[in-house]
Design a protein around this motif. Structure first.
Motif, short mmCIF file in Angstrom:
data_model
loop_
_atom_site.label_atom_id
_atom_site.label_comp_id
_atom_site.label_asym_id
_atom_site.label_seq_id
_atom_site.Cartn_x
_atom_site.Cartn_y
_atom_site.Cartn_z
N LEU A 127 -19.24 6.41 -9.10
CA LEU A 127 -18.02 5.94 -10.17
C LEU A 127 -16.64 6.32 -9.75
O LEU A 127 -15.96 5.66 -9.96
N LEU A 128 -16.59 7.38 -9.07
CA LEU A 128 -15.35 8.03 -8.68
C LEU A 128 -14.72 7.22 -7.45
O LEU A 128 -13.82 6.70 -7.54
N TYR A 129 -15.77 6.63 -6.54
CA TYR A 129 -15.15 5.77 -5.55
C TYR A 129 -14.78 4.44 -6.14
O TYR A 129 -13.74 3.66 -5.80
N LEU A 130 -15.78 3.94 -7.23
CA LEU A 130 -15.07 2.82 -7.71
C LEU A 130 -13.74 2.94 -8.45
O LEU A 130 -12.92 2.05 -8.37
N LEU A 131 -13.53 3.97 -8.90
CA LEU A 131 -12.27 4.34 -9.75
C LEU A 131 -11.19 4.28 -8.51
O LEU A 131 -10.03 3.56 -9.01
N GLY A 132 -11.29 5.02 -7.48
CA GLY A 132 -10.27 4.90 -6.39
C GLY A 132 -10.09 3.36 -5.84
O GLY A 132 -8.92 3.11 -5.74
N GLU A 133 -11.25 2.72 -5.89
CA GLU A 133 -11.16 1.34 -5.19
C GLU A 133 -10.40 0.64 -6.35
O GLU A 133 -9.58 -0.49 -5.92
N PHE A 134 -10.49 0.76 -7.69
CA PHE A 134 -9.53 0.21 -8.47
C PHE A 134 -8.02 0.45 -8.34
O PHE A 134 -7.14 -0.38 -8.67
N LEU A 135 -7.99 1.69 -8.13
CA LEU A 135 -6.57 2.10 -8.11
C LEU A 135 -5.70 1.50 -6.85
O LEU A 135 -4.60 1.20 -6.87
N CYS A 136 -6.64 1.14 -5.67
CA CYS A 136 -6.07 0.82 -4.51
C CYS A 136 -5.65 -0.84 -4.95
O CYS A 136 -4.76 -1.42 -4.28
N LEU A 137 -6.75 -1.39 -5.60
CA LEU A 137 -6.42 -2.84 -5.97
C LEU A 137 -5.35 -3.12 -6.91
O LEU A 137 -4.66 -4.03 -6.79
N ARG A 138 -5.10 -2.20 -7.81
CA ARG A 138 -3.90 -2.24 -8.94
C ARG A 138 -2.80 -1.80 -8.07
O ARG A 138 -1.66 -2.68 -8.31
N CYS A 139 -2.75 -0.74 -7.27
CA CYS A 139 -1.44 -0.28 -6.81
C CYS A 139 -1.11 -0.56 -5.15
O CYS A 139 -1.38 0.06 -4.40
N ARG A 140 -1.21 -2.03 -4.88
CA ARG A 140 -1.22 -2.43 -3.44
C ARG A 140 0.18 -2.27 -2.91
O ARG A 140 0.29 -2.24 -1.70
N LYS A 141 1.26 -1.71 -3.83
CA LYS A 141 2.57 -1.32 -2.93
C LYS A 141 2.33 -0.10 -2.32
O LYS A 141 3.26 0.31 -1.56
N VAL A 142 1.44 0.79 -2.68
CA VAL A 142 1.51 2.07 -2.17
C VAL A 142 0.79 2.14 -0.81
O VAL A 142 -0.36 1.44 -0.55
N ARG A 143 1.47 2.49 0.22
CA ARG A 143 1.04 2.73 1.47
C ARG A 143 0.02 3.58 1.84
O ARG A 143 0.08 4.72 1.36
N GLY A 144 -1.09 3.06 2.70
CA GLY A 144 -2.12 4.13 3.24
C GLY A 144 -3.13 4.86 2.14
O GLY A 144 -3.45 5.77 2.06
N LEU A 145 -3.09 3.98 0.97
CA LEU A 145 -3.84 4.50 -0.08
C LEU A 145 -5.37 4.02 0.10
O LEU A 145 -5.43 3.03 0.41
N THR A 146 -6.29 5.05 0.07
CA THR A 146 -7.58 4.76 0.16
C THR A 146 -8.61 5.34 -1.13
O THR A 146 -7.79 6.07 -1.88
N PRO A 147 -9.86 4.81 -1.24
CA PRO A 147 -10.32 5.25 -2.66
C PRO A 147 -10.58 6.71 -2.45
O PRO A 147 -10.49 7.61 -3.59
N TRP A 148 -10.56 7.46 -1.52
CA TRP A 148 -10.98 8.75 -1.39
C TRP A 148 -9.66 9.66 -1.53
O TRP A 148 -9.69 10.95 -1.79
N VAL A 149 -8.60 9.04 -1.34
CA VAL A 149 -7.20 9.60 -1.86
C VAL A 149 -7.28 10.30 -3.22
O VAL A 149 -7.05 11.32 -3.54
N SER A 150 -7.44 9.44 -4.09
CA SER A 150 -7.33 9.75 -5.52
C SER A 150 -8.63 10.24 -5.97
O SER A 150 -8.58 11.18 -6.94
N VAL A 151 -9.80 10.26 -5.23
CA VAL A 151 -10.96 11.07 -5.71
C VAL A 151 -10.60 12.57 -5.24
O VAL A 151 -10.96 13.62 -5.89
N SER A 152 -9.80 12.77 -4.10
CA SER A 152 -9.48 14.31 -3.90
C SER A 152 -8.74 14.98 -4.74
O SER A 152 -8.68 15.90 -4.93
N TRP A 153 -7.77 13.85 -5.28
CA TRP A 153 -6.85 14.70 -6.24
C TRP A 153 -7.60 15.07 -7.41
O TRP A 153 -7.26 16.15 -8.11
N LEU A 154 -8.53 14.16 -7.99
CA LEU A 154 -9.24 14.45 -8.97
C LEU A 154 -10.01 15.77 -8.84
O LEU A 154 -10.04 16.67 -9.65
N ARG A 155 -10.74 15.76 -7.90
CA ARG A 155 -11.66 16.92 -7.61
C ARG A 155 -11.01 18.26 -7.27
O ARG A 155 -11.47 19.12 -7.62
#
Length: 271
Positions: A127-155
């Motif tokens: 579910l965390l990976y799906l949340l990171g994937e959602f952020l990547c699809l929503r914020c397309r203007k952010v460069r170099g963003l992957t699902p694991w980046v947002s997961v690392s922030w939360l963890r």
């Protein structure tokens, strides 16, 4: 003469002592002693038999109860979760008993929908990976963003709270990730173009989630403030809370709404 009399007395005493020892040694073999011994053994045997007879029904009841509990658990695991059960079939008054047996299906026991049933076979990492994937699809203007980046922030923030004794155990679990996704879906804008801004928005939603459904009474806000002042952090937190208070209460009380949000996250139907 005195010496002779003394020796005779000593010999008589020795003979009487030997006779007493012989009589004592033969006591267990007397008839009344054998009768007494047999009565005692018979009483002990009957007592042991009675104890075993009393304990066996209790053990059978305990085994039967454990067996019933295990079968109930297996039935709960195997029973399907129905969000909207089908209505019963309508039967006309003029129909006969044959029509009833042909048209009316036997009733199936349906379990009541709860948050636990909705989260069956769900994992936090997925579910965390799906949340990171959602952020990547929503914020397309952010460069170099992957699902694991947002997961690392939360963890990272979650483990900091445990390390510094702000919470007794990690907060991230399948239910909290679904709640966090609901806040991010309605709060994180697609106009975010910088990674720091996205991290700030995500951690503010994470702070609201911890404060609302967390195990602790209060959480330190300094672990959630990333590149933002305390005044701006408080203002943004209050704004999201006032706007999302209705949905926050609804997802906590309605398993149907909770299941809908989870289905949106898993099916990637990001609105």
């Amino acid at each position: 003469v005195a010496v002779g009399v003394g020796t005779i007395k000593k010999e008589q005493n020795l003979k009487s002592a030997k006779a007493m020892t012989l009589s004592v040694s033969w006591l267990p073999w007397l008839p009344w002693q054998r009768y007494k011994y047999s009565c005692v053994t018979e009483f002990e045997n009957s007592l042991n038999a009675g104890m075993t007879a009393r304990s066996s029904p209790t053990q059978d009841m305990v085994h039967q109860e454990n067996h019933e509990k295990n079968t109930e658990k297996e039935d709960m695991k195997g029973s399907p979760v129905q969000l909207s059960p089908e209505p019963p079939l309508a039967v006309n008054g003029s129909s006969s008993s044959t029509a009833l047996s042909a048209n009316v299906m036997p009733c199936q026991a349906t379990s009541v929908l709860t948050h636990e049933l909705v989260l069956q076979n769900e994992y936090t990492a997925k579910l965390l990976y799906l949340l990171g994937e959602f952020l990547c699809l929503r914020c397309r203007k952010v460069r170099g963003l992957t699902p694991w980046v947002s997961v690392s922030w939360l963890r990272t923030v979650d483990m900091l709270l445990v390390t510094y004794k702000s919470q007794s155990k990690p907060f991230l679990c399948p239910g909290s990730v679904v709640f966090l996704y609901m806040l991010c879906r309605d709060s994180v804008s697609a106009d975010v173009a910088r990674r720091r801004k996205l991290c700030t928005e995500l951690l503010i939603c994470f702070y609201i989630s911890c404060s609302y459904i967390g195990n602790e009474i209060s959480y330190w806000a300094r672990y959630f403030m990333s590149g933002i002042s305390r005044q701006a952090f408080s203002k943004r937190t209050l704004e999201i809370t006032m706007r999302m208070s209705h949905k926050m209460l609804q997802i906590n009380t309605s398993p149907q709404f909770f299941a809908q949000v989870l289905a949106d996250l898993k099916n990637r139907t990001y609105s």
